[in-house]
Write a protein that holds these residues in place. Structure first.
Motif, mmCIF file in Angstrom:
data_model
loop_
_atom_site.group_PDB
_atom_site.id
_atom_site.type_symbol
_atom_site.label_atom_id
_atom_site.label_comp_id
_atom_site.label_asym_id
_atom_site.label_seq_id
_atom_site.Cartn_x
_atom_site.Cartn_y
_atom_site.Cartn_z
ATOM 1 N N GLN A 8 15.551 2.660 -9.390
ATOM 2 C CA GLN A 8 14.310 3.425 -9.452
ATOM 3 C C GLN A 8 13.988 4.017 -8.084
ATOM 4 N N LYS A 9 13.727 5.323 -8.060
ATOM 5 C CA LYS A 9 13.454 6.021 -6.805
ATOM 6 C C LYS A 9 12.141 6.791 -6.879
ATOM 7 N N SER A 10 11.132 6.190 -7.482
ATOM 8 C CA SER A 10 9.835 6.862 -7.531
ATOM 9 C C SER A 10 9.269 7.000 -6.124
ATOM 10 N N CYS A 11 8.425 7.989 -5.945
ATOM 11 C CA CYS A 11 8.010 8.460 -4.622
ATOM 12 C C CYS A 11 7.099 7.466 -3.904
ATOM 13 N N SER A 12 7.492 7.056 -2.700
ATOM 14 C CA SER A 12 6.661 6.154 -1.897
ATOM 15 C C SER A 12 5.551 6.915 -1.172
ATOM 16 N N PHE A 13 5.810 8.159 -0.765
ATOM 17 C CA PHE A 13 4.791 8.921 -0.039
ATOM 18 C C PHE A 13 3.585 9.227 -0.926
ATOM 19 N N GLU A 14 3.835 9.428 -2.197
ATOM 20 C CA GLU A 14 2.722 9.656 -3.126
ATOM 21 C C GLU A 14 1.751 8.480 -3.097
ATOM 22 N N ARG A 15 2.288 7.273 -2.960
ATOM 23 C CA ARG A 15 1.447 6.078 -2.954
ATOM 24 C C ARG A 15 0.710 5.926 -1.622
ATOM 25 N N ILE A 16 1.289 6.434 -0.558
ATOM 26 C CA ILE A 16 0.634 6.373 0.747
ATOM 27 C C ILE A 16 -0.503 7.375 0.834
ATOM 28 N N TYR A 17 -0.309 8.551 0.271
ATOM 29 C CA TYR A 17 -1.218 9.664 0.556
ATOM 30 C C TYR A 17 -2.038 10.135 -0.637
ATOM 31 N N THR A 60 -8.313 8.520 4.238
ATOM 32 C CA THR A 60 -7.291 7.793 3.488
ATOM 33 C C THR A 60 -6.593 6.713 4.298
ATOM 34 N N ALA A 61 -6.774 6.683 5.609
ATOM 35 C CA ALA A 61 -6.146 5.640 6.433
ATOM 36 C C ALA A 61 -6.977 4.365 6.481
ATOM 37 N N GLU A 62 -8.129 4.361 5.857
ATOM 38 C CA GLU A 62 -9.049 3.238 5.999
ATOM 39 C C GLU A 62 -8.457 1.933 5.481
ATOM 40 N N VAL A 63 -7.753 1.988 4.366
ATOM 41 C CA VAL A 63 -7.201 0.758 3.792
ATOM 42 C C VAL A 63 -6.088 0.208 4.677
ATOM 43 N N ALA A 64 -5.222 1.067 5.183
ATOM 44 C CA ALA A 64 -4.188 0.615 6.121
ATOM 45 C C ALA A 64 -4.828 0.017 7.367
ATOM 46 N N PHE A 65 -5.956 0.564 7.773
ATOM 47 C CA PHE A 65 -6.696 0.035 8.924
ATOM 48 C C PHE A 65 -7.136 -1.406 8.667
ATOM 49 N N TYR A 66 -7.644 -1.678 7.467
ATOM 50 C CA TYR A 66 -8.041 -3.051 7.141
ATOM 51 C C TYR A 66 -6.843 -3.998 7.247
ATOM 52 N N GLY A 67 -5.693 -3.540 6.766
ATOM 53 C CA GLY A 67 -4.495 -4.366 6.881
ATOM 54 C C GLY A 67 -4.098 -4.591 8.327
ATOM 55 N N LEU A 148 -7.242 3.384 23.202
ATOM 56 C CA LEU A 148 -7.853 3.705 21.912
ATOM 57 C C LEU A 148 -6.738 3.867 20.889
ATOM 58 N N VAL A 149 -6.695 2.949 19.924
ATOM 59 C CA VAL A 149 -5.685 2.977 18.866
ATOM 60 C C VAL A 149 -6.332 3.516 17.598
ATOM 61 N N VAL A 150 -5.779 4.597 17.059
ATOM 62 C CA VAL A 150 -6.289 5.155 15.804
ATOM 63 C C VAL A 150 -5.137 5.258 14.816
ATOM 64 N N ILE A 151 -5.353 4.753 13.615
ATOM 65 C CA ILE A 151 -4.315 4.789 12.592
ATOM 66 C C ILE A 151 -4.614 5.910 11.605
ATOM 67 N N ASP A 152 -3.574 6.627 11.218
ATOM 68 C CA ASP A 152 -3.662 7.679 10.206
ATOM 69 C C ASP A 152 -2.679 7.335 9.097
ATOM 70 N N ASP A 153 -2.884 7.913 7.913
ATOM 71 C CA ASP A 153 -1.959 7.590 6.827
ATOM 72 C C ASP A 153 -0.589 8.200 7.071
ATOM 73 N N SER A 154 -0.559 9.393 7.652
ATOM 74 C CA SER A 154 0.713 10.059 7.923
ATOM 75 C C SER A 154 0.478 11.161 8.941
ATOM 76 N N ILE A 155 1.557 11.595 9.569
ATOM 77 C CA ILE A 155 1.507 12.754 10.464
ATOM 78 C C ILE A 155 2.570 13.715 9.964
ATOM 79 N N VAL A 156 2.147 14.753 9.278
ATOM 80 C CA VAL A 156 3.086 15.693 8.666
ATOM 81 C C VAL A 156 3.330 16.865 9.611
ATOM 82 N N ARG A 157 2.310 17.664 9.805
ATOM 83 C CA ARG A 157 2.416 18.835 10.679
ATOM 84 C C ARG A 157 1.892 18.552 12.086
ATOM 85 N N GLY A 158 0.971 17.609 12.196
ATOM 86 C CA GLY A 158 0.338 17.336 13.481
ATOM 87 C C GLY A 158 -0.773 18.308 13.817
ATOM 88 N N THR A 159 -1.104 19.204 12.882
ATOM 89 C CA THR A 159 -2.087 20.255 13.149
ATOM 90 C C THR A 159 -3.456 19.690 13.486
#
Length: 325
Positions: A8-17, A60-67, A148-159
């Motif tokens: 099974q190769k269902s998308c992991s990024f979909e679950r992150i973002y 969307t990074a809030e839950v990863a932040f709790y972890g 200052l450490v800030v977590i984001d869900d992903s960095i795609v373009r960096g824009t």
């Protein structure tokens, strides 16, 4: 005639973002992504929790932040236990209080004024929008002293980081800004429903190209393009992802370092470091969804190889169009 069962190769990024964060399994996975980043984060700040503020880039990074915060508390408990057990002499009340009072400095630094997603905004509107989306909390970062450490869900373009967030965070005066991505480096386009098909828009690709030029390895770009062309002539454009060669000469850390340079706006005073999730930890956090082609380039279908090769050819030829058009 029956087909052999496939992994099974269902998308992991979909679950992150994209997936609903209120889903129980999504929530657990995103928290685990944050927890697994703690060793890299602690190394980056030299375990200096006293002079480090931890926060997240909403929303969307809030839950990863709790972890991540849970992981930091786990580290602190281990440190406290080891420190107290190793003391051969009697510990003073002051020393005991210092050890027992250890805690991560957790703050809400970035504030999102409107419910907008900059990643899925139209290209022409994104640059103007990002400068109006975020505000920040003043008075909690010690100027010139704190990381200052800030977590984001992903960095795609960096824009958003490049044009807005890093400038805003720099106003707080941290000596160092560490941007943490709960997802690994997004290196390759998608062709299964998410509009991410132009190579030049990925900051990881931009970084790899810059590193090739810095190292005098531009010939790899030409050789990769030639392989893509020949594969089309031979009818083999679906057989292999030739674009992996662009990243092959460099480590993940080298690419992350170049990304930090690329997204750092001119004129800011803080140094910037970027930390990405590892592929191994991605699979640990999301073990039932192993589709990682955005990060690894391992597409689950031959059509994925065709799209990534075409996307690279479009970039070389200066064609700003989707690879599956």
């Amino acid at each position: 005639m029956f087909r052999e069962p496939q992994e099974q190769k269902s998308c992991s990024f979909e679950r992150i973002y994209f997936s609903r964060g209120s889903d129980a399994s999504i929530y657990r996975e995103r928290k685990q992504l944050g927890r697994l980043l703690c060793p890299q984060i602690l190394e980056a700040v030299n375990c200096d929790l006293k002079n480090t503020v931890f926060s997240f880039i909403p929303n969307t990074a809030e839950v990863a932040f709790y972890g991540m915060v849970e992981g930091l508390h786990k580290y602190i408990k281990k440190y406290q236990k080891e420190t107290l057990l190793k003391r051969a002499d009697k510990i003073s009340d002051e020393e005991l209080e210092e050890v027992l009072s250890m805690a991560p400095r957790v703050e809400k630094i970035a504030i999102k004024d409107v419910k907008l997603r900059t990643f899925i905004t139209q290209d022409a509107d994104r640059q103007d929008m990002v400068s109006h989306v975020y505000d920040t909390t003043y008075g909690v970062v010690k100027s010139g002293e704190d990381n200052l450490v800030v977590i984001d869900d992903s960095i795609v373009r960096g824009t958003t980081l490049r044009q807005s967030i890093l400038r805003i965070l720099d106003r707080l005066g941290p000596k160092r800004i560490i941007v943490v991505s709960s997802a690994p480096q997004i290196r390759y386009p998608d062709c299964y429903g998410i509009d991410m098909s132009r190579m030049g828009e990925f900051v990881a690709f931009e970084a790899a190209i810059a590193l090739l030029k810095d190292a005098g390895l531009e010939h790899i770009i030409d050789e990769t393009y030639a392989k893509c062309q020949q594969a089309i002539l031979d009818g083999r454009e679906k057989k292999e992802n030739f674009i992996k060669a662009i990243y092959a000469p460099f480590t993940d850390d080298q690419i992350s370092g170049k990304i930090a340079q690329i997204i750092s706006p001119k004129g800011i005073h803080s140094s910037v470091k970027v930390i990405y999730q590892t592929l191994d930890n991605l699979h640990k956090a999301i073990p039932d969804h192993l589709g990682d082609w955005y990060f690894s380039g391992n597409y689950p279908t031959p059509g994925g190889n065709k799209v990534v090769n075409k996307a690279f050819m479009n970039w070389v030829e200066g064609k700003n169009q989707r690879a599956y058009v």
